[in-house]
Design a protein around this motif. Structure first.
Motif, PDB file in Angstrom:
ATOM      1  N   ILE A 283       0.916  -1.486  -0.178  1.00  0.00           N
ATOM      2  CA  ILE A 283       0.034  -0.197  -0.093  1.00  0.00           C
ATOM      3  C   ILE A 283       1.469   1.184  -0.109  1.00  0.00           C
ATOM      4  CG2 ILE A 283      -1.238   1.800   1.742  1.00  0.00           C
ATOM      5  CD1 ILE A 283      -2.993  -1.224   2.183  1.00  0.00           C
ATOM      6  N   GLN A 284       0.969   2.477  -1.111  1.00  0.00           N
ATOM      7  CA  GLN A 284       1.620   3.279  -1.221  1.00  0.00           C
ATOM      8  C   GLN A 284       0.541   4.291  -1.527  1.00  0.00           C
ATOM      9  OE1 GLN A 284       4.582   2.966  -3.888  1.00  0.00           O
ATOM     10  NE2 GLN A 284       5.712   4.651  -3.778  1.00  0.00           N
ATOM     11  N   ASN A 285       0.452   5.288  -0.737  1.00  0.00           N
ATOM     12  CA  ASN A 285       0.128   6.717  -1.275  1.00  0.00           C
ATOM     13  C   ASN A 285      -1.699   6.984  -1.396  1.00  0.00           C
ATOM     14  OD1 ASN A 285       2.113   8.568  -1.689  1.00  0.00           O
ATOM     15  ND2 ASN A 285       1.902   8.196  -3.372  1.00  0.00           N
ATOM     16  N   ASN A 286      -2.132   5.442  -0.057  1.00  0.00           N
ATOM     17  CA  ASN A 286      -3.377   4.926  -0.294  1.00  0.00           C
ATOM     18  C   ASN A 286      -3.336   4.015  -1.623  1.00  0.00           C
ATOM     19  OD1 ASN A 286      -3.319   5.555   3.075  1.00  0.00           O
ATOM     20  ND2 ASN A 286      -4.425   7.838   2.105  1.00  0.00           N
ATOM     21  N   GLU A 287      -2.787   3.691  -1.922  1.00  0.00           N
ATOM     22  CA  GLU A 287      -3.326   2.512  -2.909  1.00  0.00           C
ATOM     23  C   GLU A 287      -2.498   1.496  -3.288  1.00  0.00           C
ATOM     24  OE1 GLU A 287      -3.229   4.593  -6.620  1.00  0.00           O
ATOM     25  OE2 GLU A 287      -5.233   6.264  -6.054  1.00  0.00           O
ATOM     26  N   TRP A 288      -3.841   0.262  -3.430  1.00  0.00           N
ATOM     27  CA  TRP A 288      -2.875  -1.554  -3.895  1.00  0.00           C
ATOM     28  C   TRP A 288      -1.370  -0.969  -4.776  1.00  0.00           C
ATOM     29  CZ3 TRP A 288      -6.267  -5.925  -2.884  1.00  0.00           C
ATOM     30  CH2 TRP A 288      -6.752  -5.889  -1.718  1.00  0.00           C
ATOM     31  N   ARG A 289      -0.589  -1.024  -4.569  1.00  0.00           N
ATOM     32  CA  ARG A 289       0.133  -1.051  -5.618  1.00  0.00           C
ATOM     33  C   ARG A 289       1.638  -2.496  -6.155  1.00  0.00           C
ATOM     34  NH1 ARG A 289       2.508   4.904  -7.119  1.00  0.00           N
ATOM     35  NH2 ARG A 289       0.096   5.684  -6.779  1.00  0.00           N
ATOM     36  N   GLU A 290       1.844  -3.162  -7.074  1.00  0.00           N
ATOM     37  CA  GLU A 290       2.399  -3.947  -7.323  1.00  0.00           C
ATOM     38  C   GLU A 290       3.690  -3.586  -7.222  1.00  0.00           C
ATOM     39  OE1 GLU A 290       1.666  -6.396 -10.792  1.00  0.00           O
ATOM     40  OE2 GLU A 290       0.181  -7.248 -10.487  1.00  0.00           O
ATOM     41  N   GLN A 291       4.785  -4.732  -6.369  1.00  0.00           N
ATOM     42  CA  GLN A 291       6.307  -4.288  -6.784  1.00  0.00           C
ATOM     43  C   GLN A 291       7.183  -5.385  -6.544  1.00  0.00           C
ATOM     44  OE1 GLN A 291       7.269  -2.268  -2.464  1.00  0.00           O
ATOM     45  NE2 GLN A 291       6.199  -0.318  -3.164  1.00  0.00           N
ATOM     46  N   PRO A 292       8.409  -5.468  -7.287  1.00  0.00           N
ATOM     47  CA  PRO A 292       8.682  -6.229  -6.645  1.00  0.00           C
ATOM     48  C   PRO A 292       9.301  -7.493  -5.515  1.00  0.00           C
ATOM     49  CG  PRO A 292      10.538  -4.560  -8.389  1.00  0.00           C
ATOM     50  CD  PRO A 292       8.895  -4.389  -7.427  1.00  0.00           C
ATOM     51  N   CYS A 293       8.892  -8.003  -5.552  1.00  0.00           N
ATOM     52  CA  CYS A 293       8.731  -8.985  -3.630  1.00  0.00           C
ATOM     53  C   CYS A 293      10.252  -8.778  -2.932  1.00  0.00           C
ATOM     54  CB  CYS A 293       8.495 -10.422  -3.762  1.00  0.00           C
ATOM     55  SG  CYS A 293       6.728 -10.784  -4.741  1.00  0.00           S
ATOM     56  N   ASN A 294      11.293  -8.873  -3.908  1.00  0.00           N
ATOM     57  CA  ASN A 294      12.897  -8.315  -2.928  1.00  0.00           C
ATOM     58  C   ASN A 294      12.935  -7.192  -2.414  1.00  0.00           C
ATOM     59  OD1 ASN A 294      13.713  -7.100  -5.148  1.00  0.00           O
ATOM     60  ND2 ASN A 294      14.733  -8.771  -6.261  1.00  0.00           N
ATOM     61  N   GLU A 295      11.614  -5.768  -2.775  1.00  0.00           N
ATOM     62  CA  GLU A 295      12.039  -4.669  -1.946  1.00  0.00           C
ATOM     63  C   GLU A 295      12.122  -4.326  -1.143  1.00  0.00           C
ATOM     64  OE1 GLU A 295       9.932  -1.777  -4.968  1.00  0.00           O
ATOM     65  OE2 GLU A 295      11.302  -1.781  -6.419  1.00  0.00           O
ATOM     66  N   LYS A 296      12.421  -3.412  -0.395  1.00  0.00           N
ATOM     67  CA  LYS A 296      12.315  -2.995   1.465  1.00  0.00           C
ATOM     68  C   LYS A 296      11.754  -2.728   1.563  1.00  0.00           C
ATOM     69  CE  LYS A 296      15.720  -6.265   1.711  1.00  0.00           C
ATOM     70  NZ  LYS A 296      16.294  -6.914   2.600  1.00  0.00           N
ATOM     71  N   ASN A 297      10.120  -3.091   2.093  1.00  0.00           N
ATOM     72  CA  ASN A 297       9.058  -1.880   2.786  1.00  0.00           C
ATOM     73  C   ASN A 297       9.054  -1.764   4.351  1.00  0.00           C
ATOM     74  OD1 ASN A 297       8.791  -0.735   0.081  1.00  0.00           O
ATOM     75  ND2 ASN A 297       7.069  -2.253  -0.334  1.00  0.00           N
ATOM     76  N   TYR A 298       8.543  -1.577   4.901  1.00  0.00           N
ATOM     77  CA  TYR A 298       8.156  -1.864   6.381  1.00  0.00           C
ATOM     78  C   TYR A 298       6.678  -2.560   5.718  1.00  0.00           C
ATOM     79  CZ  TYR A 298       9.652   2.841   8.051  1.00  0.00           C
ATOM     80  OH  TYR A 298      10.305   3.520   8.703  1.00  0.00           O
ATOM     81  N   PHE A 299       5.925  -3.201   7.003  1.00  0.00           N
ATOM     82  CA  PHE A 299       4.821  -4.610   6.855  1.00  0.00           C
ATOM     83  C   PHE A 299       3.773  -4.286   8.121  1.00  0.00           C
ATOM     84  CE2 PHE A 299       8.928  -5.939   8.595  1.00  0.00           C
ATOM     85  CZ  PHE A 299       8.564  -6.699   9.730  1.00  0.00           C
ATOM     86  N   MET A 300       3.200  -4.918   7.686  1.00  0.00           N
ATOM     87  CA  MET A 300       1.669  -4.822   8.502  1.00  0.00           C
ATOM     88  C   MET A 300       1.264  -6.535   8.633  1.00  0.00           C
ATOM     89  SD  MET A 300      -2.186  -3.350   8.446  1.00  0.00           S
ATOM     90  CE  MET A 300      -0.830  -0.772   8.882  1.00  0.00           C
ATOM     91  N   CYS A 301       1.571  -6.540  10.165  1.00  0.00           N
ATOM     92  CA  CYS A 301       1.229  -7.770  10.153  1.00  0.00           C
ATOM     93  C   CYS A 301      -0.074  -8.051  11.104  1.00  0.00           C
ATOM     94  CB  CYS A 301       2.329  -8.574  11.699  1.00  0.00           C
ATOM     95  SG  CYS A 301       3.457  -8.415  11.073  1.00  0.00           S
ATOM     96  N   TYR A 302      -1.313  -9.089  11.333  1.00  0.00           N
ATOM     97  CA  TYR A 302      -2.144  -8.511  12.746  1.00  0.00           C
ATOM     98  C   TYR A 302      -2.051 -10.767  12.902  1.00  0.00           C
ATOM     99  CZ  TYR A 302      -4.290 -12.961  10.005  1.00  0.00           C
ATOM    100  OH  TYR A 302      -4.253 -13.799   9.421  1.00  0.00           O
ATOM    101  N   ASN A 303      -2.663 -10.155  14.699  1.00  0.00           N
ATOM    102  CA  ASN A 303      -3.195 -10.639  15.478  1.00  0.00           C
ATOM    103  C   ASN A 303      -4.510 -11.097  15.374  1.00  0.00           C
ATOM    104  OD1 ASN A 303      -1.396 -12.425  15.996  1.00  0.00           O
ATOM    105  ND2 ASN A 303      -0.141 -10.820  17.921  1.00  0.00           N
ATOM    106  N   ALA A 304      -5.429 -11.439  15.187  1.00  0.00           N
ATOM    107  CA  ALA A 304      -6.717 -12.145  15.163  1.00  0.00           C
ATOM    108  C   ALA A 304      -7.016 -10.634  13.973  1.00  0.00           C
ATOM    109  CB  ALA A 304      -7.059 -11.814  16.976  1.00  0.00           C
TER     110      ALA A 304
END
Length: 358
Positions: free
Chosen positions: A111-132
């Motif tokens: 998610i970039q600028n509030n939109e879903w965007r494809e990127q090469p999977c080997n790029e480095k980004n923050y990420f979002m996890c979930y519990n329940a």
């Protein structure tokens, strides 16, 4: 005949069994066959076809092949349900279209600028996890597979988004940052189910059903039925090297935060595997291990597992107080030595490749 020679002889015999006790990955080349035959042989022996995570793995396999013109099957192969995009938890994403299904690229969604965007999977980004139902933005930059592994170890998984309410919650938690979510497209998968963004030097031949084989330092995806050697692996822990030289304390903190700690060596089998790894990859020594000395009592211990050193491979015996330097390293030939803890050296981290949800 020594134990090592006997081990290799058994591996080449008609009955194939992997019996090493070490948890570090071990690599074994077995007899020629098809990809499916090799896969069955590896699994029957308690292992899997090999997964590549980085260029060090390529160098290890190159060392194993070690014959002009020879090649060997790896674990990468075309999925039966190719062209399908799916979430990290295995659920199919039915209304997401991607050019990656045509080009056979590995693509992940951020998610970039509030939109879903494809990127090469080997790029480095923050990420979002979930519990329940709770979402958590992790402000560490990792590639998609590293992010998934982190989420599965510390939370439940990378976040899946199935409706507008979940999407709005992810945007709120993301606070206008760029971050990975759990959506990925890849027409290929590794036989053991591991996630790897490594695709460097891999050539795809579109007209053939895709199974990967390595020849020297090149990986080619073509026929699954050619007669080739097969590379099996056993063990769930790989060695990885931070980019920058670090002091021992910095290395300890980095490996603990980003992986599963500094490397420890508990017995002769593990020592031999580390020596093979150093020899194949050419990582210059000395490099930090998880070796530390008690400045009060003088004993050496493995900091990662809080265990007093039993097996040893010191150059001149265990360094003793008051003349020792308190931190332990290993050279390119596998010999241990004590080094001043403030010296900046490369480090050997360990990474458990399998999460509890796999």
């Amino acid at each position: 005949m020594g134990p090592s020679s006997l081990f290799w002889l058994l591996l080449w015999s008609p009955i194939f069994h992997l019996t090493l006790s070490t948890e570090l990955r071990t690599f074994v080349k077995i007899k020629e066959g098809s990809w499916n035959e090799g896969q069955r042989t590896c699994v029957e022996g308690g292992g899997h076809l090999v997964t590549l995570h980085n260029r060090y793995d390529v160098q290890l396999i190159h060392k194993l092949i070690n014959e002009p013109g020879a090649s060997a099957y790896l674990g990468l192969h075309e999925k039966q349900d190719a062209h399908r995009s799916e979430w990290s938890n295995g659920e199919e994403m039915t209304n997401w279209t991607t050019e990656a299904s045509i080009t056979y690229e590995q693509k992940c969604v951020a998610i970039q600028n509030n939109e879903w965007r494809e990127q090469p999977c080997n790029e480095k980004n923050y990420f979002m996890c979930y519990n329940a139902s709770e979402y958590q933005l992790i402000e560490q930059k990792k590639d998609w597979c590293e992010a998934r592994l982190y989420c599965r170890k510390h939370f439940t998984d990378l976040v899946s988004i199935n409706n507008n309410t979940q999407n709005e919650e992810a945007l709120r938690r993301g606070a206008n940052r760029t971050f990975w979510i759990g959506l990925k497209h890849d027409n290929y998968e590794w036989e053991d189910g591991q996630c790897s963004t490594f695709r460097e030097g891999i050539t795809i031949r579109y007209k053939s059903k895709g199974c990967a084989h390595q020849s020297k330092d090149k990986v080619i995806l073509d026929s699954c039925d050619s007669g080739k050697d097969v590379i099996c692996m056993q063990g769930d822990t790989r060695i990885t090297v931070p980019t920058d030289p670090l002091t021992w304390e910095e290395a300890y903190d980095y490996c603990k935060k980003n992986h599963d700690g500094l490397l420890f060596i508990r017995d002769q089998d593990e020592q031999l595997e580390v020596e093979k790894w150093l020899n194949a990859t050419g990582v210059p020594g000395p490099v930090w291990l998880g070796l530390r000395q008690s400045r009060v009592l003088g004993f050496w211990f493995w900091s990662t597992i809080d265990q007093v050193v039993d097996f040893i491979n010191w150059r001149d015996g265990p360094p003793e107080l008051p003349l020792s330097y308190h931190c332990g390293a290993i050279d390119g030939r596998g010999t241990w030595s004590d080094v001043k803890c403030q010296t900046k050296l490369p480090a050997l981290c360990i990474e458990d490749m399998y999460s509890t949800t796999d």
